[in-house]
Design a protein around this motif. Structure first.
Motif, short mmCIF file in Angstrom:
data_model
loop_
_atom_site.label_atom_id
_atom_site.label_comp_id
_atom_site.label_asym_id
_atom_site.label_seq_id
_atom_site.Cartn_x
_atom_site.Cartn_y
_atom_site.Cartn_z
N THR A 46 0.87 -1.18 -0.02
CA THR A 46 0.07 0.17 0.05
C THR A 46 0.95 1.28 -0.12
N HIS A 49 2.28 1.68 -3.32
CA HIS A 49 1.33 1.99 -4.34
C HIS A 49 1.05 3.66 -4.31
N LEU A 77 -5.41 4.24 -11.51
CA LEU A 77 -6.85 3.46 -11.51
C LEU A 77 -6.67 2.29 -10.61
N SER A 78 -5.55 1.53 -11.29
CA SER A 78 -5.38 0.29 -11.09
C SER A 78 -4.74 0.14 -9.62
N GLN A 79 -3.77 1.11 -9.35
CA GLN A 79 -3.27 1.13 -8.12
C GLN A 79 -4.15 1.30 -6.87
N GLN A 80 -5.04 2.42 -7.18
CA GLN A 80 -5.97 3.05 -6.38
C GLN A 80 -7.06 1.54 -5.83
N GLU A 81 -7.35 0.78 -6.98
CA GLU A 81 -8.23 -0.08 -6.69
C GLU A 81 -7.99 -1.08 -6.08
N GLN A 82 -6.36 -1.37 -5.97
CA GLN A 82 -5.67 -2.66 -5.14
C GLN A 82 -5.67 -1.99 -3.93
N GLY A 84 -7.57 -0.04 -2.17
CA GLY A 84 -8.88 -0.23 -1.80
C GLY A 84 -9.09 -1.61 -1.20
N GLN A 85 -8.76 -2.67 -2.26
CA GLN A 85 -8.73 -4.25 -1.76
C GLN A 85 -7.93 -4.44 -0.48
#
Length: 211
Positions: A46, A49, A77-82, A84-85
């Motif tokens: 995190t 990212h 976008l991809s790393q924001q999503e990850q 959040g995960q």
């Protein structure tokens, strides 16, 4: 009549709750401990990212190059999503989002940029900032690939290993794209992060990071 209609739904709900409880009682499905490899990996990735998103945002705000803008947006976008995960996992595991992350030396070994390097993306001319971004982000991605290697080979939770595979695939492809963009600009990559993670223990509290 209404009671007969509601009863199957209520029984189904109870069954689902029971199955969920059973799932978390299965071996290996207890929440990871604070000192676990999973918690450490999620927190450190995190942190990693967050810097990538910062650098990509700075470059996208300045460049007019369509390929670079698309690459930067994909990273954001991809790393924001990850993120959040991963933060969702910490919440489910009952672990705070904060906690011990990478110190400056460890972060550097994992390809992270210094504050001055990040700031240079705002102060260099746009063509220079484009090259610097590609160099910094390529090294940053190399660090991420080093971070996921112990997760891909270790006995960790399957959801964490699945995320590690996703990071390895996407960032490996982005490194190849950045190589071609650097070549187009007559620029060379930065040296890879000087850290060999192959023999590093991703384990519990009290371990030392000899980097």
């Amino acid at each position: 009549m209404n009671r007969r209609v509601r009863t199957p739904a209520a029984l189904l709900l109870l069954a689902l709750v029971g199955l969920a409880a059973l799932f978390f009682l299965l071996p290996g499905r207890t929440a990871p401990a604070e000192s676990s490899r999973e918690v450490r990996f999620v927190r450190e990735m995190t942190q990693h990212h967050v810097q990538a998103i910062d650098m990509a945002t700075r470059l996208r705000d300045r460049t007019r190059d369509r390929t670079l803008r698309s690459l930067a947006l994909d990273i954001i976008l991809s790393q924001q999503e990850q993120i959040g995960q991963m933060r969702g996992w910490l919440t489910l595991w009952g672990r705070p989002w904060g906690g011990a992350g990478m110190d400056a030396a460890h972060a550097r070994a994992m390809g992270m940029a210094t504050p001055a390097e990040v700031q240079s993306l705002d102060t260099l001319s746009v063509p220079q900032a484009e090259v610097r971004f590609l160099q910094l982000m390529r090294r940053h991605h190399q660090g991420a690939l080093a971070m996921v290697q112990p997760v891909l080979s270790g006995p960790l939770r399957p959801e964490v290993r699945a995320l590690a595979r996703q990071i390895a695939a996407s960032q490996g492809a982005e490194i190849r794209l950045m190589d071609s963009l650097l070549k187009e600009r007559g620029a060379t990559p930065l040296p890879a992060p000087g850290q060999d993670m192959d023999g590093m223990d991703m384990g519990g509290a009290g371990e030392k990071h000899d980097h």
